[in-house]
Enzyme design. Structure first.
Site, PDB file in Angstrom:
ATOM      1  N   LEU A  41     -23.795   9.778  -3.012  1.00  0.00           N
ATOM      2  CA  LEU A  41     -23.521  11.962  -2.775  1.00  0.00           C
ATOM      3  C   LEU A  41     -24.932  12.136  -2.016  1.00  0.00           C
ATOM      4  N   PHE A  88     -15.809   3.900   4.578  1.00  0.00           N
ATOM      5  CA  PHE A  88     -16.139   5.073   4.715  1.00  0.00           C
ATOM      6  C   PHE A  88     -17.577   5.204   5.108  1.00  0.00           C
ATOM      7  N   SER A 132     -15.176   4.022  15.345  1.00  0.00           N
ATOM      8  CA  SER A 132     -15.965   5.680  16.330  1.00  0.00           C
ATOM      9  C   SER A 132     -16.039   5.994  17.352  1.00  0.00           C
ATOM     10  N   THR A 134     -17.578   7.040  19.197  1.00  0.00           N
ATOM     11  CA  THR A 134     -18.969   6.607  20.012  1.00  0.00           C
ATOM     12  C   THR A 134     -19.526   4.992  20.491  1.00  0.00           C
ATOM     13  N   TYR A 156     -27.038   5.779  15.766  1.00  0.00           N
ATOM     14  CA  TYR A 156     -26.213   5.914  15.113  1.00  0.00           C
ATOM     15  C   TYR A 156     -24.440   5.049  15.623  1.00  0.00           C
ATOM     16  N   LYS A 160     -22.325   0.943  14.443  1.00  0.00           N
ATOM     17  CA  LYS A 160     -21.466   0.908  14.620  1.00  0.00           C
ATOM     18  C   LYS A 160     -20.380  -0.431  15.858  1.00  0.00           C
ATOM     19  N   PHE A 185     -11.119   9.832  16.921  1.00  0.00           N
ATOM     20  CA  PHE A 185     -11.919  11.278  17.864  1.00  0.00           C
ATOM     21  C   PHE A 185     -12.431  11.870  17.121  1.00  0.00           C
ATOM     22  N   ARG A 238     -12.602  17.602  24.290  1.00  0.00           N
ATOM     23  CA  ARG A 238     -12.224  15.867  23.166  1.00  0.00           C
ATOM     24  C   ARG A 238     -11.225  16.323  22.817  1.00  0.00           C
ATOM     25  N   PRO A 300     -28.224  16.321  26.001  1.00  0.00           N
ATOM     26  CA  PRO A 300     -28.314  14.893  26.580  1.00  0.00           C
ATOM     27  C   PRO A 300     -27.266  14.123  26.414  1.00  0.00           C
ATOM     28  N   GLY A 301     -26.895  12.999  26.572  1.00  0.00           N
ATOM     29  CA  GLY A 301     -25.924  11.904  26.272  1.00  0.00           C
ATOM     30  C   GLY A 301     -24.888  12.362  26.169  1.00  0.00           C
ATOM     31  N   ASP A 302     -23.606  13.699  26.574  1.00  0.00           N
ATOM     32  CA  ASP A 302     -22.870  14.008  26.182  1.00  0.00           C
ATOM     33  C   ASP A 302     -22.181  13.959  27.719  1.00  0.00           C
TER      34      ASP A 302
HETATM   35  P1  NAD Z   1     -19.708  12.260   6.289  1.00  0.00           P
HETATM   36  O1  NAD Z   1     -20.568  12.137   5.418  1.00  0.00           O
HETATM   37  O2  NAD Z   1     -18.777  13.288   4.217  1.00  0.00           O
HETATM   38  O3  NAD Z   1     -19.118  11.115   4.470  1.00  0.00           O
HETATM   39  C1  NAD Z   1     -19.427   9.576   4.024  1.00  0.00           C
HETATM   40  C2  NAD Z   1     -20.054   9.416   2.396  1.00  0.00           C
HETATM   41  O4  NAD Z   1     -20.324   8.276   2.263  1.00  0.00           O
HETATM   42  C3  NAD Z   1     -21.268  10.358   2.139  1.00  0.00           C
HETATM   43  O5  NAD Z   1     -20.232  10.878   0.788  1.00  0.00           O
HETATM   44  C4  NAD Z   1     -21.728   9.996   2.007  1.00  0.00           C
HETATM   45  O6  NAD Z   1     -22.930  10.776   0.280  1.00  0.00           O
HETATM   46  C5  NAD Z   1     -21.533   8.559   2.090  1.00  0.00           C
HETATM   47  N1  NAD Z   1     -22.570   7.354   1.393  1.00  0.00           N
HETATM   48  C6  NAD Z   1     -23.672   7.307   2.494  1.00  0.00           C
HETATM   49  N2  NAD Z   1     -24.061   5.945   2.314  1.00  0.00           N
HETATM   50  C7  NAD Z   1     -23.667   5.833   1.784  1.00  0.00           C
HETATM   51  C8  NAD Z   1     -24.228   4.372   1.191  1.00  0.00           C
HETATM   52  N3  NAD Z   1     -24.795   3.910   1.465  1.00  0.00           N
HETATM   53  N4  NAD Z   1     -23.670   4.219  -0.776  1.00  0.00           N
HETATM   54  C9  NAD Z   1     -22.411   5.385  -0.717  1.00  0.00           C
HETATM   55  N5  NAD Z   1     -22.526   6.360  -0.660  1.00  0.00           N
HETATM   56  C10 NAD Z   1     -22.629   6.651   0.936  1.00  0.00           C
HETATM   57  O7  NAD Z   1     -19.264  12.074   7.053  1.00  0.00           O
HETATM   58  P2  NAD Z   1     -16.841  11.063   7.142  1.00  0.00           P
HETATM   59  O8  NAD Z   1     -17.422  12.572   8.740  1.00  0.00           O
HETATM   60  O9  NAD Z   1     -16.125  11.630   6.224  1.00  0.00           O
HETATM   61  O10 NAD Z   1     -17.123  10.684   7.960  1.00  0.00           O
HETATM   62  C11 NAD Z   1     -16.650   9.069   7.017  1.00  0.00           C
HETATM   63  C12 NAD Z   1     -16.514   7.480   8.705  1.00  0.00           C
HETATM   64  O11 NAD Z   1     -16.547   7.920   9.475  1.00  0.00           O
HETATM   65  C13 NAD Z   1     -18.518   7.585   8.133  1.00  0.00           C
HETATM   66  O12 NAD Z   1     -18.697   5.998   8.942  1.00  0.00           O
HETATM   67  C14 NAD Z   1     -18.558   7.950   9.939  1.00  0.00           C
HETATM   68  O13 NAD Z   1     -19.645   7.343  10.130  1.00  0.00           O
HETATM   69  C15 NAD Z   1     -17.231   7.727  10.902  1.00  0.00           C
HETATM   70  N6  NAD Z   1     -17.103   8.512  11.890  1.00  0.00           N
HETATM   71  C16 NAD Z   1     -16.911   9.182  11.186  1.00  0.00           C
HETATM   72  C17 NAD Z   1     -16.924  10.846  12.214  1.00  0.00           C
HETATM   73  C18 NAD Z   1     -16.759  12.479  12.156  1.00  0.00           C
HETATM   74  O14 NAD Z   1     -17.081  13.322  13.038  1.00  0.00           O
HETATM   75  N7  NAD Z   1     -17.037  13.108  11.250  1.00  0.00           N
HETATM   76  C19 NAD Z   1     -15.916  10.520  13.402  1.00  0.00           C
HETATM   77  C20 NAD Z   1     -16.314   9.490  13.591  1.00  0.00           C
HETATM   78  C21 NAD Z   1     -16.492   8.551  12.786  1.00  0.00           C
HETATM   79  C1  WQD Z   2     -17.316  18.358  20.902  1.00  0.00           C
HETATM   80  C2  WQD Z   2     -17.585  18.864  21.748  1.00  0.00           C
HETATM   81  C3  WQD Z   2     -20.236  18.982  22.808  1.00  0.00           C
HETATM   82  C4  WQD Z   2     -21.526  21.853  19.545  1.00  0.00           C
HETATM   83  C5  WQD Z   2     -19.932  13.606  18.070  1.00  0.00           C
HETATM   84  C6  WQD Z   2     -20.432  12.748  18.050  1.00  0.00           C
HETATM   85  C7  WQD Z   2     -19.611  10.834  17.966  1.00  0.00           C
HETATM   86  C8  WQD Z   2     -18.451  11.107  16.279  1.00  0.00           C
HETATM   87  C9  WQD Z   2     -18.121  12.949  16.166  1.00  0.00           C
HETATM   88  C10 WQD Z   2     -18.834  10.485  14.528  1.00  0.00           C
HETATM   89  C11 WQD Z   2     -19.165  18.764  23.791  1.00  0.00           C
HETATM   90  C12 WQD Z   2     -19.362  21.009  22.601  1.00  0.00           C
HETATM   91  C13 WQD Z   2     -20.736  21.391  20.265  1.00  0.00           C
HETATM   92  C14 WQD Z   2     -22.655  23.038  19.470  1.00  0.00           C
HETATM   93  C15 WQD Z   2     -21.079  23.264  22.141  1.00  0.00           C
HETATM   94  N1  WQD Z   2     -19.550  11.301  14.804  1.00  0.00           N
HETATM   95  N2  WQD Z   2     -20.380  21.991  21.801  1.00  0.00           N
HETATM   96  N3  WQD Z   2     -22.006  23.581  21.605  1.00  0.00           N
HETATM   97  O1  WQD Z   2     -20.151  14.951  20.531  1.00  0.00           O
HETATM   98  O2  WQD Z   2     -18.155  15.050  21.422  1.00  0.00           O
HETATM   99  O3  WQD Z   2     -18.797  13.661  19.408  1.00  0.00           O
HETATM  100  O4  WQD Z   2     -18.765  14.200  16.459  1.00  0.00           O
HETATM  101  O5  WQD Z   2     -19.219   9.120  14.779  1.00  0.00           O
HETATM  102  O6  WQD Z   2     -20.283  10.341  17.096  1.00  0.00           O
HETATM  103  O7  WQD Z   2     -21.411  11.766  19.198  1.00  0.00           O
HETATM  104  O8  WQD Z   2     -18.839  16.419  19.025  1.00  0.00           O
HETATM  105  O9  WQD Z   2     -18.734  18.380  17.623  1.00  0.00           O
HETATM  106  O10 WQD Z   2     -20.794  17.892  18.581  1.00  0.00           O
HETATM  107  O11 WQD Z   2     -19.176  18.212  19.852  1.00  0.00           O
HETATM  108  O12 WQD Z   2     -21.197  23.785  23.452  1.00  0.00           O
HETATM  109  O13 WQD Z   2     -22.970  23.617  18.917  1.00  0.00           O
HETATM  110  O14 WQD Z   2     -18.588  20.504  22.184  1.00  0.00           O
HETATM  111  O15 WQD Z   2     -21.013  19.505  23.878  1.00  0.00           O
HETATM  112  O16 WQD Z   2     -18.647  19.346  24.490  1.00  0.00           O
HETATM  113  P1  WQD Z   2     -19.088  15.361  19.944  1.00  0.00           P
HETATM  114  P2  WQD Z   2     -19.363  17.415  19.189  1.00  0.00           P
END
Ligand code: NAD
Ligand code: WQD
Length: 344
Positions: A41, A88, A132, A134, A156, A160, A185, A238, A300-302
């Site tokens: 949590l 996850f 991801s 990423t 981060y 991955k 994505f 995106r 930065p980084g986008d």
């Molecule tokens: P989230 O933060 O909602 O869910 C992750 C969960 O893991 C949380 O409930 C957190 O409490 C739990 N957690 C973290 N570290 C823990 C640990 N050491 N032990 C037990 N529980 C732990 O995130 P999400 O958006 O559901 O993402 C899930 C997975 O998908 C992550 O690995 C994330 O990196 C990956 N991911 C997410 C996105 C996104 O944009 N949401 C995109 C690409 C990849």
């Molecule tokens: C989407 C678009 C921003 C916020 C990120 C992580 C990536 C993955 C998913 C986990 C971009 C624009 C955003 C705002 C904006 N996570 N934007 N104003 O950057 O594609 O990916 O989340 O793995 O690792 O980097 O997603 O939702 O942040 O941005 O204009 O306040 O929206 O520039 O074009 P991103 P995002």
């Protein structure tokens, strides 16, 4: 008489109280899998699991433990006939990872290693990993396919990239592992019930939760990062994917691993990109609210655009996303409106 849903194996879901994990638990249970959730949590609420139970209509075993706690994790494996794991659990904030790299590497890599070791000891070798887009760093072009080079622009993302390397090494050492590395994505949207959805702590970093909080009146206006990209309207593009589609990609991957003799690495996206302004307009239409915005400097980084090649997902998983942007916004808005304070 046969029951409608045949009972299937038990899946350990780490991070199952989180955004993607909670939706995946719902889809797994709808398909008849037994689920055990482990989540400390750190970025979610116990209430999310209660809501999942409300949706599926039965209790879900839940352990409030850190995946890195070997002794506690061993008890979970001893208590349930676990056949596969979906991992996850991770910390996921890009900005925070730059400020706290040690915490990110420790959490995201130690949790992976502890879990893999616990599985290896028990000869459980079906594993699904949340990777991801990423891992593609700053891709030179889109659509991005799985053969693109891997790199990272922040700790981060690097966690991955390293995790994927660990998984490749594990499988090389013991090819009886079946590992699905799923590169998401941009997950958005929420369950259609409005009971579960993304509940970011503090001000959201990601676009759709930010837009939703502007629409509901919690935030004043959106700052659009960059208006001069080489995209049709100048704003970043995106590949947004409905979280329920993403969850179904996981059950498809589980099925695929069961019938394959090799591991797989696949993109989970829709294969089409939307610009920031297209998201804003779609959200306004879905919510009936205005989303004021101003265009500011690029973040930065986008990259200008990033969307998936989805051929591998179709071929290897037989899966394809069903929901478009309109539905993503409608479901996200329902969740936001029904839960203006998230799970609090
Ligand atoms: P989230 O933060 O909602 O869910 C992750 C969960 O893991 C949380 O409930 C957190 O409490 C739990 N957690 C973290 N570290 C823990 C640990 N050491 N032990 C037990 N529980 C732990 O995130 P999400 O958006 O559901 O993402 C899930 C997975 O998908 C992550 O690995 C994330 O990196 C990956 N991911 C997410 C996105 C996104 O944009 N949401 C995109 C690409 C990849
Ligand atoms: C989407 C678009 C921003 C916020 C990120 C992580 C990536 C993955 C998913 C986990 C971009 C624009 C955003 C705002 C904006 N996570 N934007 N104003 O950057 O594609 O990916 O989340 O793995 O690792 O980097 O997603 O939702 O942040 O941005 O204009 O306040 O929206 O520039 O074009 P991103 P995002």
């Amino acid at each position: 008489m046969t029951t409608a849903v045949q009972r299937r194996e038990t899946i350990l879901v780490t991070g199952g109280a989180g955004f993607v994990g909670s939706h995946t638990v719902v889809e797994l249970m709808a398909k008849g899998y037994e689920v055990v959730i482990v989540d400390n949590l750190v970025n979610s609420k116990r209430e999310a699991v209660r809501r999942v139970e409300q949706i599926v209509g039965r209790e879900v075993p839940f352990y409030d433990i850190d995946v890195r706690d070997e002794a506690a994790l061993a008890k979970v494996f001893d208590a349930h006939p676990i056949g596969a794991a979906m991992h996850f659990a991770a910390l996921k904030s890009v900005g925070e990872s730059v400020a706290r790299p040690i915490a990110y590497y420790r959490n995201n890599l130690d949790s992976l290693l502890v879990l893999l070791d616990a599985m290896r000891e028990r000869d459980i070798k079906k594993f699904i990993f949340s990777s991801s887009a990423t891992v593609y760093g700053m891709p030179e072009r889109s659509p991005v396919d799985e053969s693109f080079p891997l790199s990272a622009t922040n700790p981060y993302g690097q966690s991955k990239v390293i995790a994927e390397q660990i998984l490749r090494d594990v499988e090389r050492a013991d090819p009886s592992w079946r590992i699905a590395t799923l590169r998401y994505f941009n997950p958005v949207g929420a369950h259609e019930s409005g009971l579960i959805g993304e509940d970011p702590a503090g001000v959201p970093n990601n676009l759709m939760p930010y837009v939703a909080q502007v629409a509901v009146g919690k935030l004043e206006k959106l700052r659009v990062f960059g208006g001069d990209y080489a995209t049709p309207d100048g704003t970043g593009v995106r590949d947004y994917i409905h979280v329920v589609d993403l969850a179904r990609g996981h059950t498809a991957a589980l099925d695929a691993l069961g019938s394959r003799d090799a591991s797989l690495v696949v993109n989970l996206g829709t294969g089409r990109g939307y610009s920031v302004l297209e998201v804003v307009r779609a959200f306004e239409a879905a919510s009936g609210k205005k989303v004021p915005y101003e265009i500011v400097a690029p973040r930065p980084g986008d990259v200008a655009e990033c969307y998936a090649n989805i051929d591998a997902a179709e071929k290897l998983l037989g899966w394809r996303a069903q929901y478009g942007l309109e539905r993503m916004c409608a479901d996200h808005w329902r969740w936001q409106e029904m839960n203006p304070r998230g799970f609090a």
